[in-house]
Enzyme design. Structure first.
Site, PDB file in Angstrom:
ATOM      1  N   ARG A 132     -17.991  76.042  37.120  1.00 36.48           N
ATOM      2  CA  ARG A 132     -16.531  76.028  37.161  1.00 36.48           C
ATOM      3  C   ARG A 132     -15.885  75.044  36.198  1.00 36.48           C
ATOM      4  O   ARG A 132     -15.020  75.413  35.417  1.00 36.48           O
ATOM      5  CB  ARG A 132     -16.066  75.705  38.586  1.00 36.48           C
ATOM      6  CG  ARG A 132     -14.566  75.873  38.792  1.00 36.48           C
ATOM      7  CD  ARG A 132     -14.147  75.504  40.201  1.00 36.48           C
ATOM      8  NE  ARG A 132     -14.891  76.225  41.219  1.00 36.48           N
ATOM      9  CZ  ARG A 132     -14.774  76.003  42.534  1.00 36.48           C
ATOM     10  NH1 ARG A 132     -13.955  75.053  42.964  1.00 36.48           N
ATOM     11  NH2 ARG A 132     -15.478  76.704  43.398  1.00 36.48           N
ATOM     12  N   HIS A 160     -16.151  87.848  37.785  1.00 39.69           N
ATOM     13  CA  HIS A 160     -15.663  86.583  38.348  1.00 39.69           C
ATOM     14  C   HIS A 160     -15.025  86.826  39.720  1.00 39.69           C
ATOM     15  O   HIS A 160     -13.816  87.056  39.820  1.00 39.69           O
ATOM     16  CB  HIS A 160     -14.626  85.969  37.393  1.00 39.69           C
ATOM     17  CG  HIS A 160     -14.391  84.500  37.594  1.00 39.69           C
ATOM     18  ND1 HIS A 160     -15.327  83.551  37.282  1.00 39.69           N
ATOM     19  CD2 HIS A 160     -13.317  83.818  38.077  1.00 39.69           C
ATOM     20  CE1 HIS A 160     -14.847  82.345  37.541  1.00 39.69           C
ATOM     21  NE2 HIS A 160     -13.613  82.492  38.029  1.00 39.69           N
ATOM     22  N   TYR A 205       4.021  91.539  34.117  1.00 42.40           N
ATOM     23  CA  TYR A 205       5.039  91.537  33.076  1.00 42.40           C
ATOM     24  C   TYR A 205       4.485  91.204  31.695  1.00 42.40           C
ATOM     25  O   TYR A 205       5.116  91.508  30.688  1.00 42.40           O
ATOM     26  CB  TYR A 205       6.146  90.517  33.406  1.00 42.40           C
ATOM     27  CG  TYR A 205       6.895  90.832  34.683  1.00 42.40           C
ATOM     28  CD1 TYR A 205       7.553  92.046  34.850  1.00 42.40           C
ATOM     29  CD2 TYR A 205       6.946  89.901  35.716  1.00 42.40           C
ATOM     30  CE1 TYR A 205       8.237  92.324  36.016  1.00 42.40           C
ATOM     31  CE2 TYR A 205       7.638  90.168  36.886  1.00 42.40           C
ATOM     32  CZ  TYR A 205       8.282  91.385  37.038  1.00 42.40           C
ATOM     33  OH  TYR A 205       8.956  91.670  38.190  1.00 42.40           O
TER      34      TYR A 205
END
Length: 809
Positions: free
Chosen positions: A33, A79, A123
């Site tokens: 990570r 993931h 968007y």
């Protein structure tokens, strides 16, 4: 077997269980990570995003796709974490203010330096940036290992080929368990040059690497102060660097404003402006009238800080650096994963591991290409045999019941392999033409050459390295850009003048102590009798009293009425326009109350063997070696011990065998040798230079040269030149000779300069009007004359005169 007690319960030591569980958690965070891999500079989520864009096919030559599409691809295949973590990581890869060379090209609102978050993924749209192709280049040629994904339905790469040093170029930041990384970004061209230098000499020192890799290059530009932190980071993997906003002082409408055009890396612009406003509101910084944010996406950052009329812009700018994030400390920690283990690496080790990775990538690619070339050559060899025996081949195919029987016959009769046999069976009839045979021959010859080249690369480490160098140099030429972050010397590291262009400048000082620096070219030569141009705007009743022409690299010594001396470099004096008032000198020098600058002396390094000869108003002369003034503290040094009622009026650099000429306001002069004055310490008072009448005082002195002239100028703007030969050498302390005839219209003598006819002089009046004239137009007259009118004063008086003789100043 897990042991259970009589009640069927498993007994566990809670402390040991916590240790082992926490260790597993820590390693998971570290490896999966928070920390980047030293080879490609990516964390798992970033690697999966870049690879996910390839699996989706959203390369730079394709149209954009919704960010939500990419999130779904990455989360569904590689993931298995929250969509927000994937989107935040992808957005960061698209933010040109966060990453030096973005790997994701975004369309839509992806946030800004004000801290605004990106718009929702439904968007915004994304696709791979062009440079990201170099991260994935040759990934399909077995250059890196692939492992099953979380559900073992897909394969994902453990590392990307990364054909440019992404970890050095884009840096990385992350917080793991008990450790953190904060790696600075660098310029692509510089990083690649450093990699190439290492590959050509693996014994290269870090100092030599720094000739290529100057230091961090942040996306937001700004300025790095000093190299110490950079050197520490490059040598140890840890270092602290000072990053300062780029700000300039601009003049407008008799006021100053500070314009900020670049801010330090990762500084929130809105928070910065709010902090400045709070400091003004709480009166921690005074002198700021207004703050305007004129930044735009096209023009970049522009913060205008308007100052009050009496504010000193340099002082306020330094206060902003000190009290806001206009100057920050960027802590570098080069912590990354090396073979799955976290390590802090110096810059040479970072380059080494990257080069090792590239050698592995290119070696595996070469092996892949070699196997493919050999396989193709094997097929072509079979096809050529078939073409040479085409009638028999057709007969075998016609008489065989199936493909297996035909291939077996090919092997038995021509020694062909099964692959060759299948290729013959798949061969189209059109391949039987002579043209096709020629194509096969050409292809085979090219393959033989390619195989030889690939084998030589695998056998020769130098050829392998040269292949890497050639390819990485191509990337440099294609994607490199100019450095954005400027590295300047911190105080005490190197001479700042090495970073500043040497040029002639004009320095003026007013009666009320305002000083400024202007380009020498501000003034154009005018004929004798001209009216001049306005030099500066002064406060009411203020006027310019001193004007000097010097170089930006000169040391400027300031002598005061208290008999003290202060030091500045010419470039430390703020530059202003011709009409600007300048900066109050009390903000540049630590002057005491009622202390005023009375003499200014520019000094260059080559003049360090000279002496400083000082003349007081009451006619005392003192000579002190310049070496006693080299290390002047900010609070100044005592230069001369003055008697009550006396003041220092002039100081000049003198050398052995020089002759001095003094002129008084009543038109008297005396000439004597510099060796007539013994060298004294800084605390001495001096000795008598000329016998003065009660109402007379010394106004100037200069170095006498026989082949030159003495230019004498009066308050009324009159002046004349007299041959130096008319001033004989006298004993120090005498009454001297008459040098100027004073009348009501001429007024008292204001200044005298030793010049020749090729010199130019600059005269300035109490109203701030300057004229620059060529001395060849001034009449040569005897000692007992008043001269001619040099300047039309218009109800004013001449207060200062400066001589310009190029590099001699």
């Amino acid at each position: 077997m897990v042991e259970k007690n009589e009640n069927g319960i498993i007994e566990v030591d809670i402390s040991k269980k916590m240790r082992s569980s926490y260790l597993d958690y820590s390693m998971s965070v570290i490896v999966s990570r928070a920390l980047p891999d030293v080879r490609d500079g990516l964390k798992p989520v970033h690697r999966r995003i870049v690879y996910g864009m390839q699996t989706l096919g959203i390369t730079p030559d394709k149209s954009f796709r919704k960010s939500a599409t990419l999130i779904g691809e990455v989360m569904g295949k590689f993931h298995p974490h929250g969509d927000s973590s994937i989107y935040d990581a992808a957005a960061r890869l698209a933010q040109d203010f966060n990453i030096r060379y973005p790997l994701v090209e975004g369309q839509g609102n992806f946030g800004n330096v004000d801290g605004d978050r990106p718009a929702a993924p439904r968007y915004t749209e994304v696709r791979m940036d062009k440079i990201a192709l170099e991260m994935l280049r040759d990934i399909n040629k077995n250059t890196v290992d692939f492992v099953p994904n979380f559900d073992e339905r897909e394969l994902e790469p453990t590392v990307l080929p990364s054909r440019f040093p992404n970890l050095i170029v884009n840096g990385s930041a992350g917080i793991a368990v008990g450790m953190a990384t904060n790696m600075a970004p660098h310029n692509l061209k510089e990083a690649i040059n450093a990699v190439v230098s290492y590959m050509r000499n693996e014994d290269i020192s870090i100092e030599e690497i720094m000739k290529d890799l100057k230091g961090p290059d942040f996306p937001t530009g700004a300025i790095i102060l000093g190299k110490k932190g950079i050197i520490d980071a490059y040598k140890t993997g840890r270092g602290k660097i000072q990053v300062r906003a780029r700000a300039e002082i601009e003049e407008y409408k008799n006021r100053s404003k500070i314009v900020v055009t670049e801010i330090p890396y990762q500084v929130n612009k809105s928070n910065l402006i709010i902090k400045i406003a709070d400091l003004v509101k709480n009166k921690e910084i005074e002198g700021i009238a207004n703050i305007k944010d004129l930044s735009s996406h096209k023009k970049g950052i522009r913060i205008e800080i308007d100052l009050k009329r009496d504010a000193n812009p340099k002082v306020i700018l330094n206060q902003l650096y000190k009290n806001t994030q206009m100057q920050i400390t960027f802590g570098i920690i080069n912590l990354c994963l090396v073979d799955g283990e976290p390590k802090v690496l110096n810059i040479k080790e970072l380059i080494k591991y990257y080069v090792d990775h590239q050698r592995e990538v290119v070696r595996r690619r070469t092996e892949f290409d070699l196997d493919k070339a050999k396989a193709r050559a094997h097929i072509i060899e079979g096809l050529k045999i078939a073409l040479d025996n085409i009638d028999r081949i057709i007969e075998i195919v016609r008489n065989s019941e199936d493909d297996a029987e035909a291939k077996e016959a090919f092997t038995r009769e021509f020694g062909l392999s099964e692959l060759q046999g299948q290729a013959i069976l798949d061969m189209r009839i059109k391949r039987l033409t002579g043209l096709e045979r020629e194509k096969l021959d050409n292809e085979y010859n090219d393959l033989i050459k390619l195989i030889a080249k690939l084998e030589s690369i695998l056998e020769n480490k130098k050829l392998l390295d040269q292949t890497i160098i050639d390819e990485i140099e191509e990337i440099k030429e294609k994607y490199s850009d100019l450095r954005r972050t400027v590295i300047v010397a911190d105080e005490g590291e190197i001479d700042e003048e090495e970073l500043i262009a040497e040029e002639d400048v004009v320095i003026t000082l007013t009666q009320f102590g305002y000083i400024k620096r202007m380009p020498e070219g501000t003034y154009k030569p005018q004929r004798r009798g001209g009216t001049g141009i306005a030099a500066l705007t002064t406060r009411e009743e203020d006027f310019v009293k001193d004007l000097y022409i010097t170089s930006t690299h000169d040391t400027i010594l300031f002598f005061t009425n208290f008999g003290r001396v202060y030091s500045l470099k010419a470039y430390d004096i703020p530059e202003s326009s011709r009409q600007a008032k300048g900066t109050a000198i009390v903000n540049l020098l630590n002057l005491s109350r009622d202390e005023q600058v009375t003499a200014v002396v520019p000094v260059r390094d080559e003049e360090e063997s000279s002496s400083l000869t000082m003349i007081t108003k009451n006619g005392l002369v003192k000579k002190t070696g310049y070496s006693e003034f080299k290390n002047i503290r900010k609070n100044g040094l005592n230069a001369i011990n003055l008697r009550e009622g006396d003041s220092l009026i002039a100081v000049r650099l003198t050398k052995k065998n020089d002759e001095i000429i003094l002129v008084t306001k009543n038109g008297m002069s005396i000439r004597f040798g510099e060796n007539a004055v013994r060298s004294m310490g800084r605390s001495a008072q001096g000795v008598k230079s000329i016998e003065l009448k009660d109402d007379d005082e010394v106004v100037s002195f200069d170095i006498a040269e026989n082949e030159k002239y003495l230019l004498v100028i009066s308050q009324g703007g009159y002046g004349k030149m007299t041959k130096m030969s008319e001033y004989r050498n006298q004993n120090r302390g005498g009454i001297g000779l008459i040098t100027y005839k004073i009348t009501e219209k001429t007024g008292k003598v204001i200044s005298a300069k030793v010049i020749d006819k090729s010199d130019e002089v600059m005269m300035i009046t109490e109203k701030g009007i300057v004229i620059r004239i060529q001395t060849e137009g001034i009449s040569v007259m005897g000692r007992h004359t008043s001269g001619v009118k040099l300047m039309n004063l218009k109800d004013s008086e001449v207060v200062a005169v400066a001589k310009y003789v190029g590099d001699e100043i």
